[in-house]
Design an enzyme around this catalytic site. Structure first.
Site, PDB file in Angstrom:
ATOM      1  N   ASP A  24       0.800  -1.240   0.000  1.00 56.94           N
ATOM      2  CA  ASP A  24       0.000   0.000   0.000  1.00 56.94           C
ATOM      3  C   ASP A  24       0.833   1.291   0.000  1.00 56.94           C
ATOM      4  O   ASP A  24       0.580   2.201   0.801  1.00 56.94           O
ATOM      5  CB  ASP A  24      -0.968  -0.021   1.185  1.00 56.94           C
ATOM      6  CG  ASP A  24      -2.014  -1.117   1.080  1.00 56.94           C
ATOM      7  OD1 ASP A  24      -1.970  -1.897   0.118  1.00 56.94           O
ATOM      8  OD2 ASP A  24      -2.882  -1.205   1.970  1.00 56.94           O
ATOM      9  N   ASP A  71      -4.407  -0.824  -2.284  1.00 58.18           N
ATOM     10  CA  ASP A  71      -5.716  -0.716  -1.644  1.00 58.18           C
ATOM     11  C   ASP A  71      -6.635  -0.020  -2.652  1.00 58.18           C
ATOM     12  O   ASP A  71      -6.269   1.024  -3.212  1.00 58.18           O
ATOM     13  CB  ASP A  71      -5.527   0.136  -0.363  1.00 58.18           C
ATOM     14  CG  ASP A  71      -6.459  -0.243   0.767  1.00 58.18           C
ATOM     15  OD1 ASP A  71      -6.795  -1.440   0.911  1.00 58.18           O
ATOM     16  OD2 ASP A  71      -6.857   0.669   1.530  1.00 58.18           O
ATOM     17  N   HIS A 111     -10.518   0.814  -3.078  1.00 53.10           N
ATOM     18  CA  HIS A 111     -11.893   0.815  -2.559  1.00 53.10           C
ATOM     19  C   HIS A 111     -12.883   1.499  -3.506  1.00 53.10           C
ATOM     20  O   HIS A 111     -12.550   2.525  -4.113  1.00 53.10           O
ATOM     21  CB  HIS A 111     -11.945   1.568  -1.228  1.00 53.10           C
ATOM     22  CG  HIS A 111     -11.163   0.925  -0.127  1.00 53.10           C
ATOM     23  ND1 HIS A 111     -11.469  -0.321   0.371  1.00 53.10           N
ATOM     24  CD2 HIS A 111     -10.086   1.355   0.580  1.00 53.10           C
ATOM     25  CE1 HIS A 111     -10.614  -0.621   1.348  1.00 53.10           C
ATOM     26  NE2 HIS A 111      -9.758   0.372   1.481  1.00 53.10           N
ATOM     27  N   HIS A 124     -10.393   6.667   1.705  1.00 53.11           N
ATOM     28  CA  HIS A 124      -9.006   6.569   1.243  1.00 53.11           C
ATOM     29  C   HIS A 124      -8.920   5.592   0.072  1.00 53.11           C
ATOM     30  O   HIS A 124      -9.748   4.684  -0.044  1.00 53.11           O
ATOM     31  CB  HIS A 124      -8.076   6.091   2.381  1.00 53.11           C
ATOM     32  CG  HIS A 124      -8.383   4.706   2.834  1.00 53.11           C
ATOM     33  ND1 HIS A 124      -9.408   4.411   3.706  1.00 53.11           N
ATOM     34  CD2 HIS A 124      -7.826   3.511   2.509  1.00 53.11           C
ATOM     35  CE1 HIS A 124      -9.453   3.117   3.912  1.00 53.11           C
ATOM     36  NE2 HIS A 124      -8.516   2.537   3.179  1.00 53.11           N
ATOM     37  N   LYS A 151      -6.792  -4.960  -3.642  1.00 53.02           N
ATOM     38  CA  LYS A 151      -7.564  -5.523  -2.531  1.00 53.02           C
ATOM     39  C   LYS A 151      -8.475  -4.445  -1.966  1.00 53.02           C
ATOM     40  O   LYS A 151      -8.217  -3.255  -2.148  1.00 53.02           O
ATOM     41  CB  LYS A 151      -6.617  -6.048  -1.448  1.00 53.02           C
ATOM     42  CG  LYS A 151      -5.736  -4.957  -0.859  1.00 53.02           C
ATOM     43  CD  LYS A 151      -4.802  -5.502   0.201  1.00 53.02           C
ATOM     44  CE  LYS A 151      -3.973  -4.403   0.830  1.00 53.02           C
ATOM     45  NZ  LYS A 151      -4.755  -3.405   1.567  1.00 53.02           N
ATOM     46  N   CYS A 208      -2.175  -3.372   7.389  1.00 53.67           N
ATOM     47  CA  CYS A 208      -1.992  -4.224   6.216  1.00 53.67           C
ATOM     48  C   CYS A 208      -0.680  -5.006   6.242  1.00 53.67           C
ATOM     49  O   CYS A 208      -0.642  -6.150   5.793  1.00 53.67           O
ATOM     50  CB  CYS A 208      -2.169  -3.406   4.948  1.00 53.67           C
ATOM     51  SG  CYS A 208      -3.913  -2.928   4.745  1.00 53.67           S
TER      52      CYS A 208
END
Ligand code: VGL
Ligand code: ZN
Length: 200
Positions: A9, A49, A51, A83, A108, A152
């Site tokens: 990340d 990351d 989202h 985020h 992810k 993470c």
């Protein structure tokens, strides 16, 4: 031993000025670039990351304040500020990280309802395929760096041990959200007790 480096990340939102800033996150960039150039790793795998807007892990989705407690169905133990929203600047890799060195990028956290702290398995146990990739390359040792140490990086390291890899976290190449030294030490002790090793 064939090694992989997992870099977790390294995205704008986790750096100072980002929406979920990890204190001093920018201090690890040189070390990470050096590790990637060292020639020690058969594969360099980055996580991203990733989202959706209105992700269930975001406090804003629940009209709550960031970092308020919430722990159910693969979300929590706290709700996060928005985020790493897909296709935003905050989700891009930090410009000082030599991302051309990444052999594989694992995304992810892309399911609205389930978060994913680990690069191996989502918080509901769904497999992201990373263990299979590493096994196909006959990798037996996994070194982990990146952000954030207490989320993470931690969950990736625990799953790496469970998946049978010799697992080391590179302390000089990671930073934590947690700033209380005693609480952070507890997190490191838990990782150590579960089979994670550390190196400077
Ligand atoms: C992370 C919280 C939420 C991390 C990602 O990269 O440690 N933490 N999403
Ligand atoms: Zn996230």
């Amino acid at each position: 031993m064939d090694r992989a480096l997992l870099v977790i990340d390294l995205q704008n939102d986790f750096y100072p000025n980002g929406s979920l800033a990890v204190p001093n996150g920018d201090e690890i960039n040189n070390t990470i670039n050096k590790l990637m150039k060292s020639g020690r790793y058969k594969a360099i795998v980055a996580t991203q990351d990733w989202h959706p807007k209105n992700d269930k892990s975001f406090a804003s989705t629940h009209n709550r304040k960031p970092f308020s407690e919430y722990n159910q169905g693969g979300i929590g133990p706290v709700l996060w500020p928005d985020h790493c929203v897909q296709n935003t600047k905050g989700a891009e890799f930090h410009p000082d990280i030599e991302s051309e060195k990444f052999n594989l990028i694992i995304r992810k956290g892309y399911h609205y309802k389930v978060d994913s702290y680990s690069a191996f398995y989502e918080n509901d146990g769904s497999n992201l395929g990373l263990a299979g990739y590493l096994q196909e390359l006959n990798i037996d040792k996994v070194c982990i760096a990146g952000l954030a140490l207490d989320y993470c990086v931690k969950y990736t390291a625990l799953d790496s041990v469970k998946s049978g890899f010799d697992t080391t976290v590179v302390i000089s190449a990671t930073k934590a959200i947690e700033q209380d030294p005693k609480k952070l030490q507890k997190i490191l002790d838990e990782m150590k007790n579960k089979g994670v090793t550390f190196k400077e």
